[in-house]
Design a protein around this motif. Structure first.
Motif, mmCIF file in Angstrom:
data_model
loop_
_atom_site.group_PDB
_atom_site.id
_atom_site.type_symbol
_atom_site.label_atom_id
_atom_site.label_comp_id
_atom_site.label_asym_id
_atom_site.label_seq_id
_atom_site.Cartn_x
_atom_site.Cartn_y
_atom_site.Cartn_z
ATOM 1 N N THR A 302 38.480 -13.447 -14.886
ATOM 2 C CA THR A 302 39.207 -12.544 -13.638
ATOM 3 C C THR A 302 40.578 -12.537 -13.650
ATOM 4 O O THR A 302 41.275 -14.187 -12.468
ATOM 5 N N ASP A 303 41.402 -11.941 -13.508
ATOM 6 C CA ASP A 303 42.912 -11.652 -13.022
ATOM 7 C C ASP A 303 42.668 -10.985 -12.008
ATOM 8 O O ASP A 303 42.223 -11.426 -11.523
ATOM 9 N N LYS A 304 44.081 -11.351 -11.594
ATOM 10 C CA LYS A 304 44.362 -11.216 -10.395
ATOM 11 C C LYS A 304 44.301 -9.363 -9.656
ATOM 12 O O LYS A 304 43.240 -9.178 -8.774
ATOM 13 N N HIS A 305 44.852 -8.377 -10.305
ATOM 14 C CA HIS A 305 43.702 -7.018 -10.326
ATOM 15 C C HIS A 305 42.669 -6.560 -10.147
ATOM 16 O O HIS A 305 42.390 -6.703 -9.113
ATOM 17 N N SER A 306 41.847 -7.540 -10.538
ATOM 18 C CA SER A 306 40.142 -7.218 -10.867
ATOM 19 C C SER A 306 39.346 -8.005 -9.583
ATOM 20 O O SER A 306 38.882 -7.710 -9.231
ATOM 21 N N ALA A 307 40.624 -9.245 -9.154
ATOM 22 C CA ALA A 307 40.073 -10.003 -8.227
ATOM 23 C C ALA A 307 40.570 -9.066 -7.170
ATOM 24 O O ALA A 307 39.380 -9.561 -5.695
ATOM 25 N N LEU A 308 41.618 -8.492 -6.699
ATOM 26 C CA LEU A 308 41.842 -7.970 -5.639
ATOM 27 C C LEU A 308 40.564 -7.183 -5.210
ATOM 28 O O LEU A 308 40.922 -6.836 -4.365
ATOM 29 N N VAL A 309 40.508 -5.433 -6.727
ATOM 30 C CA VAL A 309 39.346 -5.074 -5.446
ATOM 31 C C VAL A 309 37.583 -5.953 -5.307
ATOM 32 O O VAL A 309 37.572 -5.011 -4.842
ATOM 33 N N VAL A 310 38.159 -7.127 -5.795
ATOM 34 C CA VAL A 310 36.302 -7.816 -4.979
ATOM 35 C C VAL A 310 36.727 -8.223 -3.983
ATOM 36 O O VAL A 310 35.717 -7.993 -2.258
ATOM 37 N N ALA A 311 37.916 -8.354 -3.634
ATOM 38 C CA ALA A 311 38.482 -8.857 -2.236
ATOM 39 C C ALA A 311 38.598 -7.481 -1.465
ATOM 40 O O ALA A 311 37.902 -7.762 -0.257
ATOM 41 N N ILE A 371 44.424 -9.369 3.591
ATOM 42 C CA ILE A 371 44.542 -10.777 2.165
ATOM 43 C C ILE A 371 44.885 -11.370 2.114
ATOM 44 O O ILE A 371 46.948 -10.663 2.342
ATOM 45 N N ALA A 372 45.659 -12.895 1.127
ATOM 46 C CA ALA A 372 46.777 -13.069 1.043
ATOM 47 C C ALA A 372 46.850 -13.662 -0.105
ATOM 48 O O ALA A 372 46.182 -14.302 -0.906
ATOM 49 N N VAL A 373 47.625 -13.102 -1.241
ATOM 50 C CA VAL A 373 47.688 -13.727 -2.662
ATOM 51 C C VAL A 373 48.902 -14.410 -3.027
ATOM 52 O O VAL A 373 50.005 -14.609 -2.371
ATOM 53 N N ALA A 374 48.715 -15.458 -3.523
ATOM 54 C CA ALA A 374 49.767 -16.102 -3.821
ATOM 55 C C ALA A 374 51.022 -15.799 -4.572
ATOM 56 O O ALA A 374 50.789 -14.833 -5.914
ATOM 57 N N GLN A 375 52.069 -15.871 -4.950
ATOM 58 C CA GLN A 375 53.010 -16.159 -5.404
ATOM 59 C C GLN A 375 53.655 -14.287 -4.752
ATOM 60 O O GLN A 375 54.402 -13.606 -5.098
#
Length: 380
Positions: A302-311, A371-375
């Protein structure tokens, strides 16, 4: 035909898939008993050929040599496949080979009795007794199949001894069904012991690797899942594909729930949150409770974009959910989440969990319920 084989290999009572595979593995692992059984039946056939010189004895000896070698080869192949696939399939070929083998031995021992050579008759009886004992051990995981093999081996021999003109040999025939029943009872008892052992091991694994309150994987299993998911080749940093995305999630306001409504209400909230988190992810994802009100979610491939949808789905679910205490009070619980992706944000399992954890605490120490995302930091 496959349905018939499945029935023969099944336990008398329905079992979970993992227990069923372990019971089937019981047959696959008994390589030594199969080799001994093949050698024993070949020895009986060889002695019958030497004592009688009859064509049927030489035919039996040749058939034993071919079929025994085939059975050993098939078992070794099934064992290798089981180790590679980590499961056992109900393969029809070894089952038919086993049935053919006991039919061949039973027919040969029947002919031994018919030969009238008393030493050969006694040897055939002793050989059958040894083979039946091996079946009761080797087929403890598949009792229906084992019972079928025992009956095929012993009952024709009993009939042959009853019909034999040799004085008093019929007494062996009368005793054989009693021996057969005793070995069947032994086989069923072995099955019960084996089943209890596997269920006990399953329960121990469940307790060691799962949180007792929510049923979610615990910290120990979380680390094991990390190792399995990160094993093997994975995309280079900066490539479109991502091996794994990790959420660290902590509940906001949970301490207040325990303080105001008691730990029973807090436990009920944790169970409800666990159920809702499961509903927000795919079947291939893992939700783990690593302690207190902290959860870790693993999203393979799962990439970051798809993970953000789940988050955001999880965040919306928490905002809309109203938890009620036993006295009817609203228990408002939100969540802070940190997100990191492997290998884009980290090069090891320890580093990625640290990155996600740091992002979560960045949210906890500032806005909360975010939500916070690395980098990237906290989402606006």
């Amino acid at each position: 035909m496959q349905g018939c084989i499945d029935w023969l290999l099944a336990s008398p009572f329905p079992q979970p898939d993992d227990i069923r595979n372990e019971l089937l593995q019981q047959r696959t692992n008994k390589t030594k008993t199969l080799v001994v059984a093949v050698l024993a039946s070949l020895l009986i056939a060889s002695i019958a050929a030497a004592l009688t010189g009859a064509p049927w004895a030489y035919t039996w000896m040749l058939a034993e040599l071919v079929l025994g070698s085939t059975r050993i080869y098939l078992m070794m192949k099934a064992l290798a496949q089981a180790k590679a696939d980590r499961r056992v399939a109900a393969n029809i070929t070894p089952i038919w080979a086993g049935l053919a083998s006991v039919i061949l031995i039973s027919a040969g021992c029947y002919q031994c009795v018919g030969s009238g050579v008393l030493p050969l008759v006694l040897m055939a009886g002793i050989g059958l007794a040894n083979l039946v004992g091996g079946i009761a051990s080797r087929n403890a995981g598949t009792p229906r199949y084992g019972i079928l093999l025992i009956c095929i081996l012993t009952l024709p021999f009993a009939l042959a001894t009853i019909l034999s003109p040799i004085p008093f040999l019929f007494l062996i025939g009368l005793q054989t069904p009693v021996y057969t029943a005793g070995m069947i009872f032994l086989l069923l008892e072995n099955h019960k012991i084996l089943l209890d052992l596997h269920h006990s091991e399953r329960n121990n694994r469940q307790m060691a690797h799962h949180d007792l309150l929510t049923g979610l994987p615990n910290r120990a299993l979380n680390l094991k899942l990390f190792s399995e998911l990160l094993a093997g080749p994975w995309p280079e940093a900066g490539s479109p594909g991502s091996k794994l995305t990790v959420f660290c999630l902590d509940l906001d306001g949970f301490k207040g729930v325990n303080d105001r409504s008691g730990h029973a209400a807090g436990d009920a909230v944790l169970v409800a949150v666990a159920d809702r988190l499961r509903a927000c992810v795919r079947d291939a994802d893992f939700v783990c409770r690593v302690g207190g009100d902290e959860f870790v979610i693993l999203l393979p491939q799962t990439d970051k974009h798809s993970a953000l949808v789940v988050a955001k789905r999880i965040q919306d679910m928490m905002r809309k959910t109203v938890f009620l205490s036993e006295d009817g009070l609203n228990l408002n619980v939100r969540c802070s989440m940190g997100l990191a992706t492997y290998p884009e944000d980290a090069k090891s399992s320890h580093e990625i969990i640290r990155q996600a954890d740091e992002m979560m605490y960045m949210v906890k120490n500032s806005t909360r319920d975010n939500i916070a995302v690395a980098q990237q930091g906290i989402l606006k």
